[in-house]
Design a protein around this motif. Structure first.
Motif, PDB file in Angstrom:
ATOM      1  N   TYR A  99      -7.534   4.750  -1.739  1.00 28.10           N
ATOM      2  CA  TYR A  99      -6.525   3.738  -2.020  1.00 28.10           C
ATOM      3  C   TYR A  99      -6.803   2.549  -1.099  1.00 28.10           C
ATOM      4  O   TYR A  99      -6.827   2.715   0.126  1.00 28.10           O
ATOM      5  N   MET A 100      -6.989   1.370  -1.678  1.00 26.04           N
ATOM      6  CA  MET A 100      -7.366   0.218  -0.873  1.00 26.04           C
ATOM      7  C   MET A 100      -6.673  -1.059  -1.331  1.00 26.04           C
ATOM      8  O   MET A 100      -6.519  -1.305  -2.520  1.00 26.04           O
ATOM      9  N   ILE A 101      -6.258  -1.855  -0.362  1.00 26.77           N
ATOM     10  CA  ILE A 101      -5.689  -3.177  -0.618  1.00 26.77           C
ATOM     11  C   ILE A 101      -6.824  -4.184  -0.795  1.00 26.77           C
ATOM     12  O   ILE A 101      -7.842  -4.120  -0.099  1.00 26.77           O
ATOM     13  N   ALA A 102      -6.650  -5.113  -1.714  1.00 28.88           N
ATOM     14  CA  ALA A 102      -7.589  -6.228  -1.861  1.00 28.88           C
ATOM     15  C   ALA A 102      -6.812  -7.497  -2.183  1.00 28.88           C
ATOM     16  O   ALA A 102      -5.808  -7.464  -2.896  1.00 28.88           O
ATOM     17  N   LEU A 103      -7.289  -8.588  -1.651  1.00 26.63           N
ATOM     18  CA  LEU A 103      -6.742  -9.902  -1.955  1.00 26.63           C
ATOM     19  C   LEU A 103      -7.430 -10.439  -3.202  1.00 26.63           C
ATOM     20  O   LEU A 103      -8.572 -10.086  -3.494  1.00 26.63           O
TER      21      LEU A 103
ATOM     22  N   LEU B 205       0.828  -1.205   0.000  1.00 22.44           N
ATOM     23  CA  LEU B 205       0.000   0.000   0.000  1.00 22.44           C
ATOM     24  C   LEU B 205       0.861   1.253   0.000  1.00 22.44           C
ATOM     25  O   LEU B 205       0.610   2.201  -0.759  1.00 22.44           O
ATOM     26  N   VAL B 206       1.900   1.268   0.818  1.00 23.20           N
ATOM     27  CA  VAL B 206       2.784   2.432   0.868  1.00 23.20           C
ATOM     28  C   VAL B 206       3.539   2.602  -0.447  1.00 23.20           C
ATOM     29  O   VAL B 206       3.711   3.728  -0.940  1.00 23.20           O
TER      30      VAL B 206
ATOM     31  N   VAL C 229      -8.297  12.276   0.779  1.00 21.82           N
ATOM     32  CA  VAL C 229      -7.560  11.026   0.575  1.00 21.82           C
ATOM     33  C   VAL C 229      -7.951  10.045   1.673  1.00 21.82           C
ATOM     34  O   VAL C 229      -7.897  10.379   2.857  1.00 21.82           O
ATOM     35  N   VAL C 230      -8.345   8.849   1.260  1.00 18.34           N
ATOM     36  CA  VAL C 230      -8.619   7.762   2.208  1.00 18.34           C
ATOM     37  C   VAL C 230      -7.718   6.587   1.857  1.00 18.34           C
ATOM     38  O   VAL C 230      -7.608   6.209   0.687  1.00 18.34           O
ATOM     39  N   VAL C 231      -7.062   6.015   2.857  1.00 18.68           N
ATOM     40  CA  VAL C 231      -6.253   4.820   2.658  1.00 18.68           C
ATOM     41  C   VAL C 231      -6.794   3.721   3.567  1.00 18.68           C
ATOM     42  O   VAL C 231      -7.128   3.973   4.729  1.00 18.68           O
ATOM     43  N   VAL C 232      -6.892   2.510   3.007  1.00 20.27           N
ATOM     44  CA  VAL C 232      -7.475   1.396   3.758  1.00 20.27           C
ATOM     45  C   VAL C 232      -6.726   0.102   3.448  1.00 20.27           C
ATOM     46  O   VAL C 232      -6.595  -0.283   2.294  1.00 20.27           O
ATOM     47  N   ASN C 233      -6.251  -0.531   4.493  1.00 19.89           N
ATOM     48  CA  ASN C 233      -5.775  -1.915   4.407  1.00 19.89           C
ATOM     49  C   ASN C 233      -6.780  -2.723   5.228  1.00 19.89           C
ATOM     50  O   ASN C 233      -6.597  -2.931   6.425  1.00 19.89           O
TER      51      ASN C 233
END
Length: 286
Positions: free
Chosen positions: A207-211, A64-65, A155-159
């Protein structure tokens, strides 16, 4: 499907095809080491606080970073007034984002939330060790902040908790809450997305992480139906999982196409056909 929707889907498909590798891994993320190239522009691992009940920086955190770093020029051009991390854990990501944007000065404020009180305290420790100020709140996603922040976050960041688990594991106390995602790893993600959409400003981005198991293409389609364009910033295959970093932003053309189509999400699945083939091919790879 309209020409605009087709173009958006094709763009996502092309990026996924470009980044595809033979990964089909479904276990928990492992702790990793940050690449040396990012260390000057992000939080320093030795300064990241820790607690036994708080998720440490791992491969997904670094992915993500790294995606944020790759988009740094766009983030600086955006000149965000308010940045939010949902599910801040150790504070590594929100601290790294603040370091990336430090040249914007005091004009940018930072906010982070986590359901885990230990994570709130750990994030505060990480921020303090790096000389960064942010408000850190113990809450479930953004509960209690919806009206106050509606349309204000740039800005939104999500893991998110994305690991497929039994439904009863969702929301349990402690570190497991950071990864338990329920059926297909989507049950928490599907609560986060509508909450975040209400908070984003007109120029805002997520910005988001997904599997891979989360069906990232399905997530992109869902957001497209709500008027958001999407882009795959990064795909990373570790020893244990296949991760995507997705970026979403409001797009007038997408909004117009979605409203003119008069279709609800999932009402026409024909656009998914080539993607289903793509996932099946990669899922069967050794």
């Amino acid at each position: 499907m309209s020409a605009g929707d087709s173009a958006a889907v094709s763009a996502v498909e092309g990026k996924l095809a470009e980044l595809s590798t033979s990964c089909d891994l479904r276990t928990l993320p492992r702790r990793g080491k940050p690449a040396s190239a990012r260390t000057l522009n992000t939080a320093q691992i030795p300064l990241v606080a820790s607690h036994p009940e708080v998720y440490e920086p791992c491969d997904d955190s670094f992915a993500l970073v790294d995606a944020l770093l790759s988009d740094k020029a766009q983030l600086l051009a955006l000149q965000p007034s308010l940045c939010l991390e949902v599910g801040c854990g150790s504070g590594y990501v929100i601290t790294s984002l603040a370091i990336m944007l430090r040249q914007l000065g005091s004009g940018t404020q930072y906010l982070a939330t986590d359901i885990n009180q230990h994570a709130v305290e750990t994030t505060q420790g990480t921020l303090g060790a790096h000389g960064i100020h942010a408000d850190v709140i113990a809450t479930d996603i953004v509960s209690g902040l919806e009206k106050r922040l509606a349309g204000m976050v740039d800005v939104v960041v999500v893991n998110p908790p994305y690991v497929p688990t039994p439904e009863e594991e969702i929301g349990i106390k402690g570190i497991a809450a950071s990864w338990a995602g329920g059926l297909n790893g989507r049950q928490v993600i599907d609560r986060i997305l509508p909450a975040v959409r209400e908070l984003l400003s007109e120029k805002g981005c997520l910005y988001m992480i997904a599997l891979e198991d989360n069906d990232p293409l399905g997530i992109c389609h869902l957001m497209n139906e709500k008027g958001f364009a999407s882009r795959v910033l990064l795909k990373r295959c570790t020893e244990e999982e296949s991760l995507y970093v997705l970026k979403f932003w409001q797009d007038a053309a997408v909004s117009t196409n979605a409203s003119q189509s008069g279709k609800s999400p999932g009402s026409d699945s024909s656009w998914l056909s080539p993607f289903r083939s793509f996932w099946h091919k990669n899922g069967s790879s050794s």
